[in-house]
Write a protein that holds these residues in place. Sequence first.
Motif, PDB file in Angstrom:
ATOM      1  N   PRO A  37       0.831  -1.213   0.000  1.00 41.00           N
ATOM      2  CA  PRO A  37       0.000   0.000   0.000  1.00 41.00           C
ATOM      3  C   PRO A  37       0.860   1.256   0.000  1.00 41.00           C
ATOM      4  O   PRO A  37       2.020   1.240   0.404  1.00 41.00           O
ATOM      5  CB  PRO A  37      -0.787  -0.131   1.306  1.00 41.00           C
ATOM      6  CG  PRO A  37       0.068  -0.977   2.182  1.00 41.00           C
ATOM      7  CD  PRO A  37       0.772  -1.936   1.284  1.00 41.00           C
ATOM      8  N   PRO A  38       0.288   2.380  -0.430  1.00 39.98           N
ATOM      9  CA  PRO A  38       1.016   3.651  -0.388  1.00 39.98           C
ATOM     10  C   PRO A  38       1.086   4.176   1.044  1.00 39.98           C
ATOM     11  O   PRO A  38       0.358   3.716   1.925  1.00 39.98           O
ATOM     12  CB  PRO A  38       0.167   4.564  -1.270  1.00 39.98           C
ATOM     13  CG  PRO A  38      -1.230   4.022  -1.111  1.00 39.98           C
ATOM     14  CD  PRO A  38      -1.063   2.533  -1.002  1.00 39.98           C
ATOM     15  N   PHE A  39       1.975   5.135   1.248  1.00 40.82           N
ATOM     16  CA  PHE A  39       2.067   5.782   2.556  1.00 40.82           C
ATOM     17  C   PHE A  39       1.124   6.972   2.559  1.00 40.82           C
ATOM     18  O   PHE A  39       1.280   7.911   1.776  1.00 40.82           O
ATOM     19  CB  PHE A  39       3.508   6.230   2.833  1.00 40.82           C
ATOM     20  CG  PHE A  39       3.667   6.936   4.159  1.00 40.82           C
ATOM     21  CD1 PHE A  39       3.305   6.318   5.342  1.00 40.82           C
ATOM     22  CD2 PHE A  39       4.183   8.228   4.213  1.00 40.82           C
ATOM     23  CE1 PHE A  39       3.446   6.971   6.566  1.00 40.82           C
ATOM     24  CE2 PHE A  39       4.336   8.879   5.430  1.00 40.82           C
ATOM     25  CZ  PHE A  39       3.963   8.246   6.602  1.00 40.82           C
ATOM     26  N   LEU A  40       0.111   6.942   3.428  1.00 37.74           N
ATOM     27  CA  LEU A  40      -0.908   7.979   3.483  1.00 37.74           C
ATOM     28  C   LEU A  40      -0.634   8.916   4.651  1.00 37.74           C
ATOM     29  O   LEU A  40      -0.533   8.488   5.802  1.00 37.74           O
ATOM     30  CB  LEU A  40      -2.298   7.346   3.655  1.00 37.74           C
ATOM     31  CG  LEU A  40      -2.720   6.317   2.600  1.00 37.74           C
ATOM     32  CD1 LEU A  40      -4.061   5.719   2.970  1.00 37.74           C
ATOM     33  CD2 LEU A  40      -2.778   6.959   1.223  1.00 37.74           C
ATOM     34  N   VAL A  41      -0.533  10.202   4.366  1.00 39.56           N
ATOM     35  CA  VAL A  41      -0.364  11.197   5.415  1.00 39.56           C
ATOM     36  C   VAL A  41      -1.086  12.464   4.988  1.00 39.56           C
ATOM     37  O   VAL A  41      -0.892  12.962   3.877  1.00 39.56           O
ATOM     38  CB  VAL A  41       1.128  11.482   5.710  1.00 39.56           C
ATOM     39  CG1 VAL A  41       1.898  11.850   4.437  1.00 39.56           C
ATOM     40  CG2 VAL A  41       1.276  12.580   6.756  1.00 39.56           C
ATOM     41  N   ASN A  42      -1.968  12.975   5.843  1.00 39.59           N
ATOM     42  CA  ASN A  42      -2.743  14.160   5.524  1.00 39.59           C
ATOM     43  C   ASN A  42      -3.395  14.672   6.795  1.00 39.59           C
ATOM     44  O   ASN A  42      -3.781  13.884   7.660  1.00 39.59           O
ATOM     45  CB  ASN A  42      -3.827  13.836   4.480  1.00 39.59           C
ATOM     46  CG  ASN A  42      -4.241  15.053   3.685  1.00 39.59           C
ATOM     47  OD1 ASN A  42      -4.550  16.098   4.242  1.00 39.59           O
ATOM     48  ND2 ASN A  42      -4.247  14.908   2.363  1.00 39.59           N
TER      49      ASN A  42
END
Length: 780
Positions: free
Chosen positions: A303-308
């Motif tokens: 999976p991608p690295f999600l940061v927000n």
Amino acid sequence: MKAVSKSSEYKRGLLPLGAEASLFAIGVAMMAPVSAAAAEDQSDAPVARASIEDIIVTARRREESGQGAPVSVTAIGGQQLKDLASVRLSDIAQLAPSIKITTASGSANAPVIFIRGIGTITTAMYAEPAVGLYVDGVYMPRPTGNAFDLPDVERLEVLRGPQGTLFGRNTTGGAVLITTQAPSEEAGGRVELGYGSNSEMLVNAVLQTGEIGNTGFKAKFAGQLHKRNGWVNSPGFNRSDWGGNEKASNLSFALRGDIGKLTIDNRFRYSEIDSFTSWQVIGGTPAALTAYRNAAAANPSGPPFLVNTKPLDLSYRDPRLTGNATISGWGDVLTLDLLISDALNLKSITSYNKLDQMLVGHLGGSYVIGTVLNPAMPGNPKEPISVHASPYNPGHQTQFSQELQLTGDLGQLNYLAGLFYYNEDVKENVTTILASAVGSNFIRVNRSVTYSQNTKSWAGFGQLGFKPAFLDDRLELTAGLRYTKDDKSETSNTIQTTTTTSNTTQSGKDSWYNLGYSFSASFKFTPEVMLYGRVASSYRAGGFNNIALAAQPYSPEKAVSYEAGLKTDMFDRRVRLNATLYKTDYDNLQVNQFISNGTTSTNFIANAAKAAYKGFEVEGTAVLGQHFQVDGNVSYIDPEYKSYFFVVNGVLTDIKSTAHFSYVPEWTFHIGGQVKTSETDYGALTFRVDYAQKSSTDLASVDQFSPVVKNIRSGRDINLSARVIWTKIPVSSKLNLTAQAFVDNLTDQRFITFATDFTSLGTAVFNRPRNFGVRLIGQF
């Protein structure tokens, strides 16, 4: 939602626009009935005047009018909860000033209650709450044990400020009293069906037997099923297991009977809930963000690295976490009430409760695939990486309590005397898998803490009230004392593995004593206007940080509150306005914080020396003729650390100027209004709109422990809701049918409900987006 910097917050001392609107609406509500009354008085035809309900409360352990009790208490009736489609305890947060209810880290449904800025966010079973929750007179200390729905509530009382004399330990913030419906004299029942967003389904039924033969006994059966899909997309999982999902059931049975002057009341409750909380990465240190992003880029099959800082409603659940968090519990309370005379009433409250939980948590948010220097499987260095995952967290709690009360009236005096005993055993295992970045790779940290704790508490308490006859009972003086002794013992074992394994066993034992007091004076200028003053103390028991790096003890928290209040009912009880001004001083304030030693992070409770909280609260309700009602509340909290000692670079330093008050909204307010049509052959319609807002808050207390979230705030908690209620639908003379449609969070406002700083990454949970539903209720 953008990260909100402290510089963009409201300036201290200025009233937000919404709060001004609330106060204006309350003022208009006070004035409007004067015109309405004048118009009605000019009519020759008799007019049935609507009035505000006066709910009976037990804020002083005896039944009395809420408006006559010299205590800051908000009473919410069961019908009001039904009208607002309230299902969970968290739904009542807008109905009383100075209260905030959020969720603890281990479960999406474990309520954590803050009153006047005081509360504790943790599901750990060793921790003591700051707000006491009582169900049918029994103290319920564990947030996970209070994750039940509210299918058959008679009334709910929010007591603001220290309540140490009558409600004992762990009420430095206040107390919430829930009273379920008692068996009724007449047979009947109620069935409720609901459906809403996220395929939310609700089935609720209450059956009253009425008197069984001529035995003097009557019974009540209640049950509820409640389930919904989650709203946080979890790829690879069904919607029923997405973040925010819930599968809950509640059963209860009550039996009540009168044998001469003795009343026997037994209430049994069972609840079970299954849920999962999805977290999201909201920020991190430059080194940690680079390491996670590089790992995700190097392993595109993962999976991608999600940061927000805005809610993505998307979370990749660590494959090492199977299933949801599950909580089940049951309890029984037997109340014996013997009315010997007006001068002597004897009450016994005996209770046993049991709680079992298996929490599964992913506080680290989404995972990535990365290279691990100490892989779990030799020769396979690629594995899931998350800053914090809890695949295994079983816990068990049992508690027994016994309370005896003597009450009575002796002419101008009224009294209450009591004894209390409490015995609790908890056992918990907290297993976590953590990741620490080392350059472009990671170190896997396996950590398991197993602990057991026993708490015993004894207390004796009394309160004496005096109403001098020469003042026609308008003046009341009340004084109370409570002596408490707490014994606590714990043993814990910590096993931590990186490239090597350490095994640490420790134990602790301590006792604490406290003498609490309260004094109040109230005076009724008229039967509808009362002014009161109150001084009260309370204390929160000390304890041990059983899951921290060492079981360092923390001292009891003590509070002394000074309060003045005004309670009024005007214009034939069509306008009610209550106001409170308070200041509470805290010594050894207990502060909850995550700490890190560079390898692992864990929850920790420390004493923050001295603090003072001051503020005010206003509540108002106005019934405008037969068809209109306006109600609202506004509160302001201004906390200040007097001293907060913390070790900085090896030196004990007072950090009061830089420490924060996490999850404490400066302003809270609510304004609501409803219009009800006249009854016709087709029933009646009620249209209601509510707007509530809480100020943005800090997410952590100490900047040194919170390098990521120290400059991020929760965002404003705004909720605009609307509903239409159709009552007395003509279907049958034996069936009273009600239909309701509602929408919650109409503006789709999103904010952070809880955040954790692991010093490398910061993660958070966001509130539920806009949702709607319908309800159909039949009473027979």
